[in-house]
Design an enzyme around this catalytic site. Structure first.
Site, PDB file in Angstrom:
ATOM      1  N   LYS A  20     -73.447   9.645 -79.015  1.00  0.00           N
ATOM      2  CA  LYS A  20     -73.277   8.463 -80.136  1.00  0.00           C
ATOM      3  C   LYS A  20     -74.545   7.595 -80.370  1.00  0.00           C
ATOM      4  CE  LYS A  20     -68.427   8.883 -79.838  1.00  0.00           C
ATOM      5  NZ  LYS A  20     -67.063   8.319 -79.833  1.00  0.00           N
ATOM      6  N   GLU A  58     -55.170  10.009 -81.793  1.00  0.00           N
ATOM      7  CA  GLU A  58     -56.134  10.946 -80.903  1.00  0.00           C
ATOM      8  C   GLU A  58     -55.699  12.242 -81.251  1.00  0.00           C
ATOM      9  OE1 GLU A  58     -58.361   9.825 -78.792  1.00  0.00           O
ATOM     10  OE2 GLU A  58     -58.376   7.696 -79.208  1.00  0.00           O
ATOM     11  N   ASP A  68     -66.997   5.822 -84.566  1.00  0.00           N
ATOM     12  CA  ASP A  68     -66.080   6.789 -83.906  1.00  0.00           C
ATOM     13  C   ASP A  68     -64.928   7.082 -84.902  1.00  0.00           C
ATOM     14  OD1 ASP A  68     -64.568   8.018 -81.748  1.00  0.00           O
ATOM     15  OD2 ASP A  68     -63.366   6.329 -81.659  1.00  0.00           O
ATOM     16  N   GLY A 103     -66.215  12.260 -80.302  1.00  0.00           N
ATOM     17  CA  GLY A 103     -65.932  12.959 -79.017  1.00  0.00           C
ATOM     18  C   GLY A 103     -64.842  14.076 -79.164  1.00  0.00           C
ATOM     19  N   ARG A 162     -59.103  18.630 -70.529  1.00  0.00           N
ATOM     20  CA  ARG A 162     -57.953  18.515 -71.676  1.00  0.00           C
ATOM     21  C   ARG A 162     -57.978  19.926 -72.644  1.00  0.00           C
ATOM     22  NH1 ARG A 162     -59.132  13.099 -74.641  1.00  0.00           N
ATOM     23  NH2 ARG A 162     -61.056  13.558 -73.581  1.00  0.00           N
ATOM     24  N   ASP A 165     -63.407   2.440 -80.243  1.00  0.00           N
ATOM     25  CA  ASP A 165     -62.505   1.534 -79.260  1.00  0.00           C
ATOM     26  C   ASP A 165     -62.532   1.986 -78.011  1.00  0.00           C
ATOM     27  OD1 ASP A 165     -59.715   3.784 -79.001  1.00  0.00           O
ATOM     28  OD2 ASP A 165     -61.659   4.568 -80.001  1.00  0.00           O
ATOM     29  N   ASP A 223     -61.420   8.884 -83.736  1.00  0.00           N
ATOM     30  CA  ASP A 223     -59.864   8.913 -83.121  1.00  0.00           C
ATOM     31  C   ASP A 223     -59.746   7.504 -82.837  1.00  0.00           C
ATOM     32  OD1 ASP A 223     -59.022  11.864 -82.103  1.00  0.00           O
ATOM     33  OD2 ASP A 223     -61.212  11.900 -82.300  1.00  0.00           O
TER      34      ASP A 223
END
Length: 299
Positions: free
Chosen positions: A224, A99, A90, A180, A135, A246, A92
């Protein structure tokens, strides 16, 4: 055989030493019908301890390690621990300390609103795809130049990220960054840290400003896991794979890997992992894999 490795750092005065904590761990495991077959300090300089069990489950072993040692950097495997041939990560709050969408939102004066959605998505309280689209929609009209400023001013690699990646590559591992987040950030981050492939989302831009949408298919939790499985086919069934993340959208990838690490993770991701990095520096993974510090590759 179940094998656990942990990095037993020094402890506050009055809380016991490594030996006394190993005794407490042995007693706890015996009560749970998971007797320890052997416990050995395999690297004194790094305080790396290897514990072998005749039988047991990774989650139960990690829970008892937590009780005896407090949260520590640890890995539990069902066979001898070796250097993986595939490393998928991953981005972020894992390979970088931020992030990206939250930091980008700050340029639009929307960080609190967007960060709240991010946190709920990473905790698994919201559908990831819907939360991402919500977002991104809030960023409509933000100038594309804010991305370059955000990268330069806000985004930094996690300590140890470059050494971890370079060392694994030097030992023949394939390295893939799957996020992502967005290629606008992930591509330069991957180049800086040393990843060979990037999979992520794309922000739509028109007339020099964000449109409030993403282009193409969304990279989510299923993506993923699919990337890890796709990449692992090139190495055969005996090769070990490693993944780290995370948040909740990292869980399928973490569970699919032989060594699935949770990095300072949200509770759901931590519970799904058989490896944990609780402190900041990612080079702890190299220690847990048994790679001596003298063999680390400098960034």
């Amino acid at each position: 055989m179940l094998i656990a490795r942990l990095i037993a750092d020094s402890f506050p005065e009055g809380t016991g030493d490594c030996e006394s904590r190993l005794d407490a761990l042995a007693a706890s495991c015996a009560k749970a019908d998971m007797p320890i077959a052997s416990a050995t300090v395999i690297d004194n300089a790094e305080r790396l301890v290897e514990i072998r069990y005749a039988h047991g489950q990774a989650a139960q072993v990690l829970a008892r390690i937590d009780e005896a040692f407090d949260p520590v950097d640890a890995l539990v495997a069902e066979d001898d621990i070796v250097v993986p041939r595939l490393f998928v990560s991953d981005m972020d709050s894992t390979m970088i300390g931020q992030e990206c969408i939250d930091e980008l939102a700050d340029f639009a004066g929307l960080k609190p609103q967007i960060a709240a959605i991010t946190e709920r998505a990473m905790q698994g309280e919201l559908d990831f795809t819907s939360a991402l689209q919500e977002r991104v929609a809030l960023l409509e009209g933000l100038g594309e130049d804010a991305i370059a400023r955000c990268l330069a001013e806000r985004i930094t690699p996690t300590p140890g990220a470059q050494v971890l990646t370079a060392t694994l590559k030097a030992r023949g591992a394939r390295t893939v960054l799957v996020t992502g987040g967005f290629h606008h950030f992930a591509d330069p981050v991957a180049e800086t840290i040393g990843f060979e492939r990037v999979v992520g989302n794309r922000l739509a831009v028109s007339g020099g400003a964000l449109t409030g949408a993403c282009e193409g298919e969304i990279c989510d939790a299923d993506t993923k896991r699919a990337v890890l499985r796709e990449e692992s086919r090139d190495f055969g069934s005996s090769a070990r794979t490693m993944a780290i993340g995370d948040g909740a959208n990292d869980i399928p990838m973490i569970e699919a890997a032989d060594y699935g690490f949770a990095y300072r993770a949200k509770p759901a991701a931590r519970a799904a992992a058989n490896g944990r990095i609780e402190r900041c520096d990612l080079t702890a993974i190299l220690t847990l894999l048994g790679i001596a510090r003298k063999d680390w590759v400098a960034a």
